[in-house]
Design an enzyme around this catalytic site. Structure first.
Site, PDB file in Angstrom:
ATOM      1  CD  GLU A 154     -56.594 -28.181 -58.893  1.00  6.85           C
ATOM      2  OE1 GLU A 154     -55.529 -27.897 -59.478  1.00  6.85           O
ATOM      3  OE2 GLU A 154     -57.601 -27.454 -58.913  1.00  6.85           O
ATOM      4  CG  PHE A 155     -51.958 -25.919 -55.100  1.00  5.29           C
ATOM      5  CD1 PHE A 155     -52.483 -24.734 -54.605  1.00  5.29           C
ATOM      6  CD2 PHE A 155     -51.900 -27.014 -54.252  1.00  5.29           C
ATOM      7  CE1 PHE A 155     -52.922 -24.634 -53.291  1.00  5.29           C
ATOM      8  CE2 PHE A 155     -52.328 -26.926 -52.933  1.00  5.29           C
ATOM      9  CZ  PHE A 155     -52.844 -25.731 -52.456  1.00  5.29           C
ATOM     10  CD  GLU A 158     -57.389 -24.943 -67.901  1.00  6.00           C
ATOM     11  OE1 GLU A 158     -57.435 -25.002 -69.146  1.00  6.00           O
ATOM     12  OE2 GLU A 158     -58.365 -24.627 -67.200  1.00  6.00           O
ATOM     13  CG  PHE A 255     -49.265 -14.842 -61.419  1.00  9.65           C
ATOM     14  CD1 PHE A 255     -50.442 -15.193 -62.039  1.00  9.65           C
ATOM     15  CD2 PHE A 255     -48.385 -15.847 -61.051  1.00  9.65           C
ATOM     16  CE1 PHE A 255     -50.755 -16.523 -62.275  1.00  9.65           C
ATOM     17  CE2 PHE A 255     -48.674 -17.179 -61.284  1.00  9.65           C
ATOM     18  CZ  PHE A 255     -49.872 -17.526 -61.897  1.00  9.65           C
ATOM     19  CB  ALA A 258     -50.532  -4.792 -67.289  1.00  9.33           C
ATOM     20  N   GLY A 259     -52.653  -6.780 -68.633  1.00 11.20           N
ATOM     21  CA  GLY A 259     -53.298  -7.264 -69.849  1.00 11.20           C
ATOM     22  C   GLY A 259     -54.783  -6.993 -69.820  1.00 11.20           C
ATOM     23  CB  CYS A 266     -58.811 -21.635 -61.089  1.00  9.40           C
ATOM     24  SG  CYS A 266     -58.687 -23.411 -61.381  1.00  9.40           S
ATOM     25  CE  LYS A 329     -52.145 -20.760 -68.554  1.00  8.93           C
ATOM     26  NZ  LYS A 329     -51.739 -21.300 -67.237  1.00  8.93           N
ATOM     27  NE  ARG A 336     -63.376 -24.484 -67.958  1.00  3.34           N
ATOM     28  CZ  ARG A 336     -62.980 -25.484 -67.189  1.00  3.34           C
ATOM     29  NH1 ARG A 336     -63.816 -26.017 -66.305  1.00  3.34           N
ATOM     30  NH2 ARG A 336     -61.745 -25.962 -67.287  1.00  3.34           N
TER      31      ARG A 336
END
Length: 442
Positions: A154-155, A158, A255, A258-259, A266, A329, A336
């Site tokens: 799966e890809f 969330e 993607f 920055a953070g 995952c 997120k 997690r």
């Protein structure tokens, strides 16, 4: 088609509901009796946008049911999907005990030919191992049946998993058996509008495709976090740098934010597992890029807390801070490997008191931290009241749209530590706030 999904966790439950939505008759099996009882009543064990109405619809339509009866589940499905957890161990390798437990029950209870499809994230070679196990175990019990094993990773992201599962950008199937490929093509016929996005390859290639995809995305994040350190050091703004990079079609816009590090179930697990696999299976090889991705992420996850200590001192006793965002997120309650956990640990160790808020994830954090210096509040405003500074860890929309003047008025000291760069430094400074972001060196 009758489908059984083993595992009612994130991947298994989303997959089961989406199979039902596309017209299949679905059994979802899990050993957690409490979870199965709640699901049978339409109660979700976690939040995922759009999942609740689909669950209720297909329970009512009676084309989805949940059970703890593994014999029934094994016998009821034409195709058996394994979607159980593969947790990470301390050295990075994944634990396949739950995969193997399901395989043992399939051998025990299956009485006719079947297909076993591994949707769990597993290292390359796992499906080959299962195929060999099935062959040997069935011969040992003189069972005149055949079980074919395929990989179908799966890809899902969330927060967007339902739409991505119902309308995937690709379906990857690992098998050398054309009959197996054709049956899975039929399963997914209504999922894809472009049949060219149904990709058939070897099982090991399919297994590696999942790891390689997540590792590349994690690499992009860690690279931008590294560039944020450079930007901050030389007086540049990483957001401006990103805007220039993202218009290059070879790079793209995704993607590149920055953070304060990546988390979730995952990226950290998959990069660690891939690095471990490379060390164990590839002679005379060191996965230097994968190691660097993890190392940068480890330091980035606590950098925001170190910025707080730089301003307020290493001893934060009698200091109270507002912390917005606990999930790894937005649009999920999943904590997690969340950056918030590492930041909370660092600040509590320094003696700080925290007033925390999150739209969804507070119950998950409360279960982890009964700590009396961690106060859970119902509104962003309540977190701000009397705090020395605001620390932003998750970029929820409610925080992006919050009044800067209200922040200024409620804080004891006018400091914002913005771990996701959701605010503009000049705008915050214009209302009298002192702003510290990630890679905002201007």
């Amino acid at each position: 088609m009758n489908i059984t999904v083993f595992g009612a966790g994130y991947v298994g439950l989303v997959s089961a509901v989406c199979f039902a939505e596309h017209g299949h008759q679905v059994c979802c099996m899990d050993v957690d009796a409490d979870k199965i009882a709640r699901l049978s009543q339409g109660e979700l064990p976690f939040y995922e946008e759009g999942l609740q109405p689909l669950l209720e619809r297909h329970l009512a339509q009676d084309n989805l049911y949940f059970t703890t009866d593994i014999e029934l589940a094994v016998q009821d499905g034409d195709i058996l999907f394994i979607a159980v957890g593969t947790p990470s161990q301390a050295d990075g390798q994944i634990d396949l005990r739950y995969i193997r437990a399901v395989a043992e029950h399939i051998v025990e209870y299956r009485t006719e030919n079947g297909m076993v499809v591994v949707k769990s994230t597993v290292v390359p070679g796992t499906c080959d191992e299962l195929q060999a196990y099935f062959g040997a175990a069935l011969r040992a019990r003189n069972a005149d049946i055949t079980l074919s094993v395929a990989s179908n990773p799966e890809f899902l992201q969330e927060g967007m998993a339902i739409q991505q599962c119902l309308h995937p950008d690709r379906i990857v199937v690992g098998t050398a058996d054309l009959h197996v490929a054709d049956r899975l093509r039929a399963v997914y016929a209504d999922f894809l509008t472009d049949p060219n996005r149904f990709l058939v390859m070897s099982t090991r290639s399919a297994e590696l495709a999942k790891y390689a995809s997540n590792a590349l995305l994690a690499t992009k994040i860690s690279f931008m976090n590294e560039m944020s350190r450079v930007a901050e050091g030389i007086g540049a703004d990483i957001n401006e740098v990103r805007s220039a990079m993202s218009l290059d079609p070879r790079i793209g816009p995704h993607f590149l934010n920055a953070g304060c590090g990546f988390g979730g179930s995952c990226f950290p697990k998959d990069v660690s597992a891939l690095a471990y696999l490379a060390r164990q299976r590839v002679p005379d090889f060191t996965p230097v890029v994968l190691d660097a991705v993890l190392e940068r992420n480890d330091t980035q996850r606590v950098w925001l807390a170190e910025k707080v200590k730089h301003i307020f001192g290493i001893n934060l006793r009698n200091k109270t801070f507002a912390l917005w965002g606990l999930s790894f997120k937005p649009n999920t309650d999943d904590i997690r490997e969340a950056s918030s956990v590492y930041i909370i640990d660092t600040l509590l160790k320094a003696g700080a008191t925290l007033q925390v808020h999150d739209p969804l994830a507070m119950p998950m954090v409360q279960a982890r931290y009964p700590e009396w210096r961690l106060h859970y509040v119902e509104t962003p405003e309540a977190a701000l009241a009397g705090a020395e500074a605001l620390i932003i860890v998750t970029e929820w929309p409610v925080y992006r749209n919050f009044s800067l003047r209200t922040i200024k008025n409620l804080l004891k000291e006018p400091w914002i530590f913005d771990g996701r760069n959701i605010y503009d430094p000049k705008t915050t400074q214009a209302v009298g706030l002192r702003y510290i972001g990630i890679g905002r060196g201007i």
